[in-house]
Design a protein around this motif. Structure first.
Motif, short mmCIF file in Angstrom:
data_model
loop_
_atom_site.label_atom_id
_atom_site.label_comp_id
_atom_site.label_asym_id
_atom_site.label_seq_id
_atom_site.Cartn_x
_atom_site.Cartn_y
_atom_site.Cartn_z
N PRO A 189 0.80 -1.24 0.00
CA PRO A 189 0.00 0.00 0.00
C PRO A 189 0.83 1.28 0.00
O PRO A 189 0.49 2.24 -0.71
N HIS A 190 1.92 1.32 0.77
CA HIS A 190 2.72 2.54 0.76
C HIS A 190 3.47 2.70 -0.56
O HIS A 190 3.63 3.81 -1.05
N ASP A 191 3.94 1.61 -1.13
CA ASP A 191 4.62 1.68 -2.43
C ASP A 191 3.67 2.29 -3.48
O ASP A 191 4.06 3.16 -4.26
N GLN A 192 2.43 1.84 -3.47
CA GLN A 192 1.44 2.37 -4.40
C GLN A 192 1.19 3.87 -4.14
O GLN A 192 1.15 4.67 -5.08
N MET A 193 1.02 4.23 -2.88
CA MET A 193 0.74 5.62 -2.53
C MET A 193 1.91 6.54 -2.87
O MET A 193 1.71 7.62 -3.43
N ARG A 194 3.13 6.12 -2.56
CA ARG A 194 4.27 7.01 -2.85
C ARG A 194 4.46 7.19 -4.36
O ARG A 194 4.89 8.24 -4.81
N PHE A 195 4.09 6.16 -5.13
CA PHE A 195 4.18 6.31 -6.59
C PHE A 195 3.14 7.32 -7.09
O PHE A 195 3.42 8.13 -7.97
N GLN A 196 1.95 7.29 -6.50
CA GLN A 196 0.91 8.25 -6.87
C GLN A 196 1.30 9.67 -6.47
O GLN A 196 0.94 10.64 -7.14
N ARG A 197 2.05 9.81 -5.37
CA ARG A 197 2.41 11.11 -4.83
C ARG A 197 3.76 11.63 -5.34
O ARG A 197 4.22 12.70 -4.92
N ARG A 198 4.41 10.89 -6.21
CA ARG A 198 5.74 11.29 -6.68
C ARG A 198 5.69 12.69 -7.28
O ARG A 198 4.64 13.16 -7.72
N ARG A 199 6.83 13.33 -7.28
CA ARG A 199 6.95 14.71 -7.75
C ARG A 199 7.77 14.76 -9.04
O ARG A 199 8.78 14.07 -9.17
N PHE A 200 7.33 15.62 -9.97
CA PHE A 200 8.05 15.82 -11.22
C PHE A 200 9.02 16.97 -11.01
O PHE A 200 8.63 18.06 -10.59
N ILE A 201 10.30 16.71 -11.27
CA ILE A 201 11.35 17.70 -11.00
C ILE A 201 12.35 17.75 -12.15
O ILE A 201 12.37 16.89 -13.03
N ASP A 202 13.20 18.76 -12.09
CA ASP A 202 14.40 18.82 -12.93
C ASP A 202 15.53 18.31 -12.05
O ASP A 202 15.87 18.94 -11.05
N TRP A 203 16.08 17.15 -12.39
CA TRP A 203 17.15 16.56 -11.60
C TRP A 203 18.42 16.56 -12.43
O TRP A 203 18.54 15.84 -13.42
N ASN A 204 19.35 17.43 -12.06
CA ASN A 204 20.62 17.55 -12.78
C ASN A 204 20.42 17.76 -14.27
O ASN A 204 21.10 17.17 -15.10
N GLY A 205 19.44 18.59 -14.61
CA GLY A 205 19.19 18.93 -16.01
C GLY A 205 18.31 17.94 -16.76
O GLY A 205 18.13 18.09 -17.97
N VAL A 206 17.78 16.96 -16.07
CA VAL A 206 16.93 15.96 -16.73
C VAL A 206 15.59 15.91 -15.99
O VAL A 206 15.56 15.75 -14.77
N PRO A 207 14.48 16.03 -16.74
CA PRO A 207 13.19 15.90 -16.06
C PRO A 207 12.97 14.46 -15.61
O PRO A 207 13.30 13.51 -16.33
N THR A 208 12.46 14.32 -14.38
CA THR A 208 12.23 12.98 -13.85
C THR A 208 11.22 13.05 -12.72
O THR A 208 10.78 14.12 -12.32
N TRP A 209 10.89 11.90 -12.20
CA TRP A 209 9.99 11.77 -11.07
C TRP A 209 10.80 11.33 -9.86
O TRP A 209 11.72 10.53 -9.99
N ILE A 210 10.43 11.85 -8.69
CA ILE A 210 11.14 11.53 -7.46
C ILE A 210 10.13 11.37 -6.33
O ILE A 210 9.06 11.99 -6.35
N ALA A 211 10.47 10.53 -5.36
CA ALA A 211 9.60 10.37 -4.20
C ALA A 211 9.49 11.70 -3.46
O ALA A 211 10.45 12.46 -3.38
N SER A 212 8.31 11.98 -2.93
CA SER A 212 8.13 13.19 -2.13
C SER A 212 9.01 13.10 -0.89
O SER A 212 9.44 12.01 -0.48
N ALA A 213 9.25 14.24 -0.27
CA ALA A 213 10.06 14.26 0.96
C ALA A 213 9.40 13.40 2.03
O ALA A 213 10.08 12.64 2.73
N GLU A 214 8.09 13.48 2.16
CA GLU A 214 7.38 12.69 3.17
C GLU A 214 7.55 11.20 2.91
O GLU A 214 7.82 10.43 3.84
N ASP A 215 7.39 10.79 1.66
CA ASP A 215 7.51 9.37 1.34
C ASP A 215 8.94 8.87 1.45
O ASP A 215 9.18 7.72 1.82
#
Length: 188
Positions: free
Chosen positions: A100-126
């Motif tokens: 359940p938490h794996d599913q929730m953190r994937f739903q809550r992931r954040r879209f960011i620019d990471w070192n010049g590349v757009p990607t998804w990352i886990a939220s700080a809370e997750d």
């Protein structure tokens, strides 16, 4: 090639194939707090691990796919390893599990620019919840240190109601409360 360059190239491959993913583990806590060195990149995929591993190995040319399927010890999530040929660095690809938490953190992931590349990352809370869960089950000091750093940097911007609910479910609430008290006493 640095760890960041290796990870950036893997994310570019995932983006190019439009494979749903998110960066987790140390790299996510590094993004949300202070940077520490790491010898791996953890990425959760909503895709076939074997096919994706072969694709990444082929398209990067510098990662070797470990043929042995593994499992993450806390949730039993499937994982595969890609090892850098010239660096002591591993990319761990985890399948998105039914946890359940794996599913929730994937739903809550954040879209960011990471070192010049757009990607998804886990939220700080997750990231905090996952690190606490690992620390609770495996007793890894580096996970506790990562949580301390995120709590210190993010402070009251973290949704602690959300974090506490998951920690209550995972049995890591006492550890969270202890870390929060330590951080508050240090920050005065």
């Amino acid at each position: 090639m640095s760890a960041d360059e290796i990870t950036r190239r893997v994310v570019q491959v995932l983006n190019g194939r439009q494979l749903p993913h998110m960066i987790v583990g140390s790299l996510s806590t590094n993004f949300h707090s202070t940077v520490r060195s790491t010898k791996d990149a953890d990425i959760v995929l909503q895709a076939d691990l074997g096919k994706t591993g072969h694709l990444i190995a082929r398209e990067t040319g510098f990662l070797r796919l470990d043929p042995q399927l593994g499992f993450e010890s806390v949730t039993g999530t499937s994982k595969i390893l890609l090892r850098a040929e010239t660096e002591d660095f591993v990319v761990e690809l985890f399948g998105l599990s039914d946890d359940p938490h794996d599913q929730m953190r994937f739903q809550r992931r954040r879209f960011i620019d990471w070192n010049g590349v757009p990607t998804w990352i886990a939220s700080a809370e997750d990231a905090v919840i996952t690190k606490l869960r690992w620390a609770q089950n495996a007793g890894r000091e580096k996970d506790i240190a990562d949580v301390r750093n995120v709590v210190a940097v993010k402070g009251d911007t973290l949704d602690f109601t959300y974090v506490e609910q998951w920690c209550d479910q995972h049995g890591s609430r006492a550890l969270l409360d202890k870390i929060r008290a330590e951080v508050r006493s240090k920050l005065g």
